[in-house]
Write a protein that holds these residues in place. Structure first.
Motif, PDB file in Angstrom:
ATOM      1  N   ASN A  87      23.498  36.615  24.208  1.00 20.09           N
ATOM      2  CA  ASN A  87      24.541  35.607  24.072  1.00 20.09           C
ATOM      3  C   ASN A  87      25.471  35.690  25.275  1.00 20.09           C
ATOM      4  OD1 ASN A  87      24.234  34.383  21.249  1.00 20.09           O
ATOM      5  ND2 ASN A  87      24.182  36.573  20.809  1.00 20.09           N
ATOM      6  N   PRO A  88      26.143  34.573  25.606  1.00 18.97           N
ATOM      7  CA  PRO A  88      27.079  34.586  26.743  1.00 18.97           C
ATOM      8  C   PRO A  88      28.470  35.054  26.324  1.00 18.97           C
ATOM      9  CG  PRO A  88      26.792  32.342  25.946  1.00 18.97           C
ATOM     10  CD  PRO A  88      25.912  33.207  25.090  1.00 18.97           C
ATOM     11  N   TYR A  89      29.053  35.936  27.115  1.00 22.32           N
ATOM     12  CA  TYR A  89      30.400  36.445  26.869  1.00 22.32           C
ATOM     13  C   TYR A  89      31.206  36.367  28.160  1.00 22.32           C
ATOM     14  CZ  TYR A  89      28.206  38.605  22.754  1.00 22.32           C
ATOM     15  OH  TYR A  89      27.516  38.826  21.584  1.00 22.32           O
ATOM     16  N   TYR A  90      32.540  36.389  27.994  1.00 23.66           N
ATOM     17  CA  TYR A  90      33.436  36.444  29.148  1.00 23.66           C
ATOM     18  C   TYR A  90      34.315  37.684  29.027  1.00 23.66           C
ATOM     19  CZ  TYR A  90      32.206  31.575  30.074  1.00 23.66           C
ATOM     20  OH  TYR A  90      31.526  30.407  30.336  1.00 23.66           O
ATOM     21  N   ARG A  91      34.474  38.364  30.151  1.00 26.90           N
ATOM     22  CA  ARG A  91      35.409  39.480  30.239  1.00 26.90           C
ATOM     23  C   ARG A  91      36.549  39.056  31.157  1.00 26.90           C
ATOM     24  NH1 ARG A  91      32.246  43.685  31.628  1.00 26.90           N
ATOM     25  NH2 ARG A  91      32.282  44.662  29.565  1.00 26.90           N
ATOM     26  N   VAL A  92      37.794  39.250  30.716  1.00 31.84           N
ATOM     27  CA  VAL A  92      38.971  38.832  31.478  1.00 31.84           C
ATOM     28  C   VAL A  92      39.847  40.056  31.742  1.00 31.84           C
ATOM     29  CG1 VAL A  92      40.967  37.304  31.551  1.00 31.84           C
ATOM     30  CG2 VAL A  92      38.882  36.568  30.369  1.00 31.84           C
ATOM     31  N   GLN A  93      40.276  40.208  32.996  1.00 32.13           N
ATOM     32  CA  GLN A  93      41.137  41.327  33.363  1.00 32.13           C
ATOM     33  C   GLN A  93      42.320  40.828  34.181  1.00 32.13           C
ATOM     34  OE1 GLN A  93      38.514  44.176  35.331  1.00 32.13           O
ATOM     35  NE2 GLN A  93      37.955  45.104  33.370  1.00 32.13           N
ATOM     36  N   VAL A  94      43.368  41.636  34.260  1.00 34.58           N
ATOM     37  CA  VAL A  94      44.597  41.270  34.958  1.00 34.58           C
ATOM     38  C   VAL A  94      45.184  42.503  35.639  1.00 34.58           C
ATOM     39  CG1 VAL A  94      46.024  41.680  32.908  1.00 34.58           C
ATOM     40  CG2 VAL A  94      46.846  40.132  34.685  1.00 34.58           C
ATOM     41  N   LYS A  95      45.931  42.266  36.717  1.00 37.93           N
ATOM     42  CA  LYS A  95      46.666  43.338  37.393  1.00 37.93           C
ATOM     43  C   LYS A  95      47.828  42.729  38.159  1.00 37.93           C
ATOM     44  CE  LYS A  95      44.206  43.596  41.848  1.00 37.93           C
ATOM     45  NZ  LYS A  95      45.404  43.320  42.682  1.00 37.93           N
ATOM     46  N   GLY A  96      48.806  43.551  38.466  1.00 41.03           N
ATOM     47  CA  GLY A  96      49.849  43.118  39.371  1.00 41.03           C
ATOM     48  C   GLY A  96      49.278  42.965  40.771  1.00 41.03           C
ATOM     49  N   SER A  97      49.705  41.965  41.497  1.00 38.14           N
ATOM     50  CA  SER A  97      49.127  41.692  42.818  1.00 38.14           C
ATOM     51  C   SER A  97      49.345  42.836  43.804  1.00 38.14           C
ATOM     52  CB  SER A  97      49.716  40.398  43.390  1.00 38.14           C
ATOM     53  OG  SER A  97      49.330  39.293  42.600  1.00 38.14           O
ATOM     54  N   PHE A  98      50.300  43.707  43.518  1.00 39.97           N
ATOM     55  CA  PHE A  98      50.583  44.813  44.423  1.00 39.97           C
ATOM     56  C   PHE A  98      49.998  46.128  43.899  1.00 39.97           C
ATOM     57  CE2 PHE A  98      53.896  41.596  44.703  1.00 39.97           C
ATOM     58  CZ  PHE A  98      53.831  41.272  46.054  1.00 39.97           C
ATOM     59  N   SER A  99      49.065  46.007  42.956  1.00 37.35           N
ATOM     60  CA  SER A  99      48.395  47.174  42.389  1.00 37.35           C
ATOM     61  C   SER A  99      46.890  47.038  42.575  1.00 37.35           C
ATOM     62  CB  SER A  99      48.733  47.306  40.900  1.00 37.35           C
ATOM     63  OG  SER A  99      47.937  48.285  40.279  1.00 37.35           O
ATOM     64  N   GLU A 100      46.182  48.149  42.482  1.00 37.25           N
ATOM     65  CA  GLU A 100      44.727  48.145  42.569  1.00 37.25           C
ATOM     66  C   GLU A 100      44.074  48.370  41.214  1.00 37.25           C
ATOM     67  OE1 GLU A 100      43.155  47.355  45.300  1.00 37.25           O
ATOM     68  OE2 GLU A 100      45.049  47.215  46.413  1.00 37.25           O
ATOM     69  N   GLU A 101      44.872  48.538  40.174  1.00 35.18           N
ATOM     70  CA  GLU A 101      44.354  48.900  38.855  1.00 35.18           C
ATOM     71  C   GLU A 101      44.191  47.668  37.966  1.00 35.18           C
ATOM     72  OE1 GLU A 101      45.442  51.808  35.039  1.00 35.18           O
ATOM     73  OE2 GLU A 101      46.807  51.626  36.740  1.00 35.18           O
ATOM     74  N   TRP A 102      42.948  47.334  37.660  1.00 35.71           N
ATOM     75  CA  TRP A 102      42.652  46.225  36.766  1.00 35.71           C
ATOM     76  C   TRP A 102      42.683  46.716  35.322  1.00 35.71           C
ATOM     77  CZ3 TRP A 102      42.305  41.225  38.229  1.00 35.71           C
ATOM     78  CH2 TRP A 102      42.066  40.949  39.576  1.00 35.71           C
ATOM     79  N   LYS A 103      43.226  45.880  34.432  1.00 34.93           N
ATOM     80  CA  LYS A 103      43.251  46.183  33.007  1.00 34.93           C
ATOM     81  C   LYS A 103      42.733  44.979  32.233  1.00 34.93           C
ATOM     82  CE  LYS A 103      47.265  49.263  33.284  1.00 34.93           C
ATOM     83  NZ  LYS A 103      48.641  49.539  32.792  1.00 34.93           N
TER      84      LYS A 103
END
Length: 255
Positions: free
Chosen positions: A83-99
């Motif tokens: 099945n098709p799924y989507y994963r969405v992540q976010v981070k502050g533009s001045f950070s390298e850490e995706w959450k």
């Protein structure tokens, strides 16, 4: 709000094309009205009036719209349906850490170790999450398309299922950046004002006294005391009557 053109991050050995999506900050403000409550002390008659001051809630959220790609149901080499799924992540533009972006709970599968959302059956997949970022924030969002399946990592155990995602195919990441520069009205803490007033004093006439005596409810404590007294009187009468009967009987036997 400023939205940049989507950026594709290339990853090795990917077979799927990165999804197209848009992201925006929205507000659904509402006002909580002022409310007033009154309470009268049953023993002193004092009235307490409490006012809960109304306040404004900005109620902001991030909304993401993903353009769906046609998907033909199929199985992998092991015969498991994908099945098709989507994963969405976010981070502050001045950070390298995706959450992982905290998608609203009603849009995700319950009891999962992975923060993914199913592709919808419509033209777009819509999802939303918290937007409580301060003004001036700059955020990067990225979305990935996955063809895979969920499996129960605790299968066979007598507890709730716990699912994880197995990816058969993954796409590149598609990235967008937004700047939050809208004016924010933070919710204010409701203030409470309490006023205590004595019971009103009114002139009483003989007629009012008679009416009050006719309609005034009997205090619960007084009622209980009266009831105990009646019960004690009945018990005493029974005991006295029993003693009298015994004495009379003895007298008759003696004579």
């Amino acid at each position: 709000m400023v939205t940049t053109k989507p950026t594709i991050v290339q990853a090795a050995n990917n077979k799927l094309t990165a999804p197209e999506f848009s992201v925006k900050l929205v507000s659904h403000p509402y006002d909580v009205p002022t409310t007033t409550t009154e309470w009268v002390d049953p023993y002193t008659g004092e009235k307490t009036t409490t006012t809960n001051q109304g306040y404004h809630v900005e109620n902001r959220s991030i909304e993401i719209t993903i353009k769906n790609r046609p998907f033909t149901p199929r199985t992998n080499a092991d015969g498991i349906e994908l099945n098709p799924y989507y994963r969405v992540q976010v981070k502050g533009s001045f950070s390298e850490e995706w959450k992982d972006f905290q998608i609203e709970s009603n849009q995700t599968t319950h009891y999962t170790l992975c923060n993914v959302v199913n592709q919808s059956n419509s033209e777009d997949t819509f999802l939303s999450g918290p937007g409580d970022y301060p003004d001036g924030s700059k955020l990067d969002f990225r979305v990935q398309l996955i063809h895979g399946y969920l499996y129960d990592v605790l299968a066979g155990r007598p507890i709730l299922p716990l699912y994880d995602l197995v990816a058969d195919e993954e796409s590149d990441w598609s990235i967008q950046t937004i700047s939050i520069n809208t004016e924010t009205t933070s919710p204010t803490t409701p203030s409470t004002t309490t006023t205590i007033s004595p019971p009103p004093q009114t002139e009483t006439t003989p007629e009012d006294t008679n009416n009050n005596n006719q309609t005034q409810p009997i205090d619960l404590t007084t009622t209980i005391i009266l009831l105990i007294g009646v019960i004690a009187l009945i018990i005493g009468s029974v005991i006295a009557l029993s003693v009298l009967i015994i004495a009379v009987g003895k007298r008759m036997n003696t004579s």
